[in-house]
Design a protein around this motif. Structure first.
Motif, mmCIF file in Angstrom:
data_model
loop_
_atom_site.group_PDB
_atom_site.id
_atom_site.type_symbol
_atom_site.label_atom_id
_atom_site.label_comp_id
_atom_site.label_asym_id
_atom_site.label_seq_id
_atom_site.Cartn_x
_atom_site.Cartn_y
_atom_site.Cartn_z
ATOM 1 N N UNK A 1 -16.868 9.771 16.889
ATOM 2 C CA UNK A 1 -16.439 11.086 17.358
ATOM 3 C C UNK A 1 -17.613 12.048 17.249
ATOM 4 N N UNK A 2 -17.722 12.919 18.197
ATOM 5 C CA UNK A 2 -18.774 13.950 18.175
ATOM 6 C C UNK A 2 -18.159 15.248 17.697
ATOM 7 N N UNK A 3 -18.609 15.745 16.566
ATOM 8 C CA UNK A 3 -18.020 16.960 15.992
ATOM 9 C C UNK A 3 -18.915 18.138 16.196
ATOM 10 N N UNK B 1 0.808 -1.217 0.000
ATOM 11 C CA UNK B 1 0.000 0.000 0.000
ATOM 12 C C UNK B 1 0.840 1.266 0.000
ATOM 13 N N UNK B 2 0.333 2.256 -0.702
ATOM 14 C CA UNK B 2 0.894 3.599 -0.686
ATOM 15 C C UNK B 2 -0.002 4.535 0.120
ATOM 16 N N UNK B 3 -1.051 3.979 0.733
ATOM 17 C CA UNK B 3 -1.974 4.771 1.550
ATOM 18 C C UNK B 3 -1.238 5.224 2.802
ATOM 19 N N UNK B 4 -1.313 6.502 3.089
ATOM 20 C CA UNK B 4 -0.599 7.056 4.243
ATOM 21 C C UNK B 4 -1.514 7.158 5.463
ATOM 22 N N UNK B 5 -0.879 7.282 6.595
ATOM 23 C CA UNK B 5 -1.599 7.504 7.857
ATOM 24 C C UNK B 5 -2.461 8.760 7.748
ATOM 25 N N UNK B 6 -1.942 9.793 7.091
ATOM 26 C CA UNK B 6 -2.688 11.042 6.944
ATOM 27 C C UNK B 6 -3.949 10.833 6.105
ATOM 28 N N UNK B 7 -3.869 10.037 5.055
ATOM 29 C CA UNK B 7 -5.060 9.760 4.234
ATOM 30 C C UNK B 7 -6.138 9.068 5.052
ATOM 31 N N UNK B 8 -5.735 8.156 5.917
ATOM 32 C CA UNK B 8 -6.705 7.462 6.777
ATOM 33 C C UNK B 8 -7.292 8.446 7.780
ATOM 34 N N UNK B 9 -6.460 9.296 8.376
ATOM 35 C CA UNK B 9 -6.969 10.321 9.305
ATOM 36 C C UNK B 9 -7.940 11.262 8.608
ATOM 37 N N UNK B 10 -7.631 11.643 7.373
ATOM 38 C CA UNK B 10 -8.536 12.513 6.608
ATOM 39 C C UNK B 10 -9.882 11.836 6.380
ATOM 40 N N UNK B 11 -9.861 10.545 6.077
ATOM 41 C CA UNK B 11 -11.109 9.777 5.905
ATOM 42 C C UNK B 11 -11.921 9.817 7.204
ATOM 43 N N UNK B 12 -11.253 9.553 8.314
ATOM 44 C CA UNK B 12 -11.930 9.555 9.614
ATOM 45 C C UNK B 12 -12.504 10.935 9.942
ATOM 46 N N UNK B 13 -11.736 11.974 9.684
ATOM 47 C CA UNK B 13 -12.208 13.323 9.988
ATOM 48 C C UNK B 13 -13.364 13.733 9.075
ATOM 49 N N UNK B 14 -13.306 13.338 7.816
ATOM 50 C CA UNK B 14 -14.377 13.670 6.875
ATOM 51 C C UNK B 14 -15.706 13.066 7.314
ATOM 52 N N UNK B 15 -15.663 11.823 7.789
ATOM 53 C CA UNK B 15 -16.901 11.106 8.118
ATOM 54 C C UNK B 15 -17.145 10.995 9.621
ATOM 55 N N UNK B 16 -16.292 11.604 10.434
ATOM 56 C CA UNK B 16 -16.496 11.722 11.886
ATOM 57 C C UNK B 16 -16.541 10.383 12.610
ATOM 58 N N UNK B 17 -15.566 9.550 12.366
ATOM 59 C CA UNK B 17 -15.428 8.307 13.121
ATOM 60 C C UNK B 17 -13.959 7.952 13.221
ATOM 61 N N UNK B 18 -13.691 6.950 14.026
ATOM 62 C CA UNK B 18 -12.336 6.439 14.172
ATOM 63 C C UNK B 18 -12.362 4.957 13.797
ATOM 64 N N UNK B 19 -11.508 4.578 12.853
ATOM 65 C CA UNK B 19 -11.454 3.183 12.430
ATOM 66 C C UNK B 19 -10.830 2.320 13.518
#
Length: 134
Positions: free
Chosen positions: A132-134, A29-47
């Motif tokens: 997460x509660x935003x 994978x070339x998926x970065x930790x930041x890309x995963x964090x961005x996904x989580x922040x966009x949809x308001x959850x933690x994987x």
């Protein structure tokens, strides 16, 4: 195997057959930790950590897991689940698409992460305290 037009060049394993199908190989994978964090922040959850590690492990063209059969135990009528496509060069697009399509589930505390066989619907994680509660 998948149709040749669905497989990035670097993931192809050999040549397409006469019907246009080609074997593909997973790549690191070339998926970065930041890309995963961005996904989580966009949809308001933690994987959950295991799903996070899975997403960051390999790129794949198609991936499905069969439902386990245990005699005398009913799990469901679903025989397999399919994960969103995660080919090289598309980042987390497949997961973003799945989450957008099933976004009402997010507000109910569920994280869609796969689809049941033949597009029967999403397979979800219960976000519970991970929401997460935003």
């Amino acid at each position: 195997m998948d149709l040749v037009e669905n497989v990035p060049f670097e993931m192809r394993d050999g040549n397409a057959d006469e019907e246009g199908w080609i074997k593909w190989k997973p790549l690191p994978s070339q998926i970065t930790e930041q890309e995963v964090r961005d996904l989580e922040e966009t949809y308001h959850f933690e994987l959950p950590p295991l799903l996070r590690s899975f997403i960051m492990s390999y790129h794949y063209v198609s991936l499905q897991f069969d439902n386990e059969f245990i005699p005398g135990v009913y799990w469901s009528d679903c025989t397999f689940i399919e994960f969103p496509r995660l080919p090289v060069g598309q980042g987390l697009k497949g997961f973003h698409d799945l989450l957008r399509e099933w976004s009402p589930l997010l507000s109910a505390g569920y994280i869609p992460f796969a689809i049941a066989e033949e597009n029967e619907g999403p397979v979800c994680l219960n976000a519970g305290s991970r929401q997460k509660r935003w």
